[in-house]
Scaffold this active site. Structure first.
Site, PDB file in Angstrom:
ATOM      1  CE  LYS A 151      -3.987   1.817   2.657  1.00 17.28           C
ATOM      2  NZ  LYS A 151      -4.918   1.561   3.772  1.00 17.28           N
TER       3      LYS A 151
ATOM      4  CB  SER B 100      -8.051   3.774   2.843  1.00 19.84           C
ATOM      5  OG  SER B 100      -7.278   3.130   3.842  1.00 19.84           O
TER       6      SER B 100
ATOM      7  CB  SER C 143      -8.574   0.932   5.783  1.00 24.44           C
ATOM      8  OG  SER C 143      -9.215   2.150   5.571  1.00 24.44           O
TER       9      SER C 143
END
Ligand code: GLN
Length: 485
Positions: free
Chosen positions: A66, A141, A165
């Protein structure tokens, strides 16, 4: 090949049936394909190099990071314009750990700007799309990580979880999302959002793979004083699927159909799927009970989350001024330069959260909002800890239903089913509890997920329950488009 599990890939590598070079090449080629469809990446690491295959399960296998993890020499933007040119000089501890294990990063995945959001629509590189249906969100996210793992680019990608997330995108993409106990993985080098809630974790396509990756990432780290010694905890080796006699609970106020007078067909179906899964666990000797929690307390969860996360984010991100890193703003003096950088750099959603956070942190408002939110957080965590004395874990459906259409998204939390069914995963962050989402079925050819949350340090137990349930279902190692009933 990259759609296979870590265990399978490792065996093929060790037996010389495939090479690390071939796997990395395949993962990079698939990254380009998925990028065209889903817009899942900030960077594809074109020159990722194969490494020697050792007896470490992760060696030679590609994975994704990420983009809010710091990666040495590789662009790390947090999906924000404020860091669009930032190349760190160090690796996050979690990334360093994986490097030591011989894992090979092939891309940096896009996210909601700095992890703030749940739709995958606020990254500076544009909207991230769900590989099951490109007109739908992946949630967020960790949207890019979820899209890539679901699309079979590699067996796992790193995520971070402050409210849900990792676990919500996993559910919407039909994969596994695991957030271990707070502090098991060092947060050093993870761009901070709300430090008391932020947790590193992973998205995979099965439970054992999640355990393998977290085993490699975890470490007590002097650079993160909230990290704790977990070296004697062997997650992967401890998974045996033995769950006979375990006691689980679900929350009546969240799961009971009668709470939702105008219930949609989709929610009805989802609650039915959830109850069928409970039966599968009961058939293995698990005892499941319904527990009542004051609905008023449950309904405070989103507000408590907003108060605490916005306040912490406002403070954490005050260093993003374009002076130490990020593109320099325009202006006549230092104040104008910083103001211009932040005005131009941040998306409207983040700015709104900073306004809320600043208001909450103002001296005259702190007691009323910030301190009170902390008190209610304590009430929720205490209630959970009391229940964890009697029960091994909490089990709940992850959401109201399947991933929403991108053109129907709104961030209002207005109706009862949204408040109760879409926000409860934040309980896991309030208490630092280990929490895992696994696929739980399909509604109209889109996946939905189920979540298991346990007491702090009880990760093995949580993984075991998830593994036992996964073994009774047909969704292990599923990739997007692989429709299973
Ligand atoms: N959706 C939540 C938010 O908007 C959770 C984000 C997260 O866990 N990073 O803040």
């Amino acid at each position: 090949m990259t759609e296979l599990s870590i265990e399978k890939l490792h065996n093929l590598l060790i037996n010389g049936e495939i090479s690390s070079e071939a796997l990395i090449k395949e993962a990079i080629a698939k990254s380009y394909e998925v990028q065209k469809k889903c817009n899942a990446f900030v960077t594809i690491i074109e020159n990722a190099k194969a490494v020697e295959v050792t007896d470490n399960l992760l060696s030679g296998i590609p994975y994704g990071i990420k983009d809010n993890y710091s990666t040495k020499g590789i662009l790390s933007t947090g999906s924000s314009n404020t860091l669009k040119n930032y190349i760190p000089i160090f690796d996050a501890t979690a990334v360093e750990q994986l490097k030591k294990a011989g894992a090979v990063a092939v891309n940096k995945t896009a996210l909601d700007e700095f992890g703030m959001g749940g739709t995958g629509t606020t990254a500076h590189t544009g909207i991230i799309k769900n590989p099951w249906d490109l007109s739908r969100t992946c949630a967020g996210s960790s949207s890019g990580s979820a899209a890539a793992v679901a699309a079979g680019v590699y067996p796992y990608a790193l995520g971070s979880d402050t409210g849900d997330s990792i676990r919500k995108p996993a559910a919407f993409c039909g994969i596994v999302g695991y957030k271990p106990t707070y502090g098991m993985i060092s947060r050093y080098g993870l761009f901070p959002f709300a430090s008391s809630l932020d947790t590193c974790g992973v998205l995979t396509r099965n439970v054992k793979d999640a355990a393998i990756v977290v085993d490699a990432m975890k470490k007590q780290d002097e650079k993160d004083l909230t990290s704790w010694a977990s070296k004697d905890m062997h997650l992967y080796e401890s998974i045996n699927g033995e769950v006979k006699g375990k006691k689980l609970f679900y929350i009546k106020e969240i799961v009971d159909e009668s709470n939702y007078p105008n219930i949609s067909e989709e929610l009805k179906k989802h609650l039915q799927i959830f109850k069928e899964s409970l039966k599968k666990l009961e058939a293995q000797g698990v005892i499941i009970e319904e527990v009542s929690i004051d609905k008023e307390l449950l309904k405070t969860i989103p507000s408590v989350y907003v108060c605490i996360s916005c306040a912490e984010a406002t403070s954490n991100m005050s260093n993003l001024t374009g002076i130490a890193f990020g593109p320099r703003g325009n202006g006549e003096n230092i104040y104008e330069i910083m103001k211009n950088h932040r005005t131009v750099g941040f998306s409207p959603l983040i700015k709104r959260r900073f306004v809320i956070g600043s208001y909450i942190l103002q001296k005259e408002n702190q007691e009323r909002y910030f301190v009170n939110a902390q008190r209610v957080r304590r009430l929720i965590v205490d209630r959970m800890k009391e229940l964890f004395k009697k029960y091994d874990a909490l089990i709940l459906p992850v959401s109201k239903g399947v991933a929403p259409k991108l053109d129907e998204l709104n961030d209002e939390i207005n109706d009862e089913s949204t408040v109760l069914l879409e926000e409860h995963l934040q309980i896991g962050n309030f208490g630092g509890f280990p929490s895992i989402t696994i696929p739980n079925g399909m509604i109209n050819k889109m996946p939905v997920g189920i979540n298991i949350t346990g007491n702090c340090f009880d990760d093995i137990n949580v993984l075991n329950i998830a593994y036992a349930l996964e073994s009774q279902m047909n969704y292990k190692d599923m990739t997007a488009g692989d429709y299973r009933e």
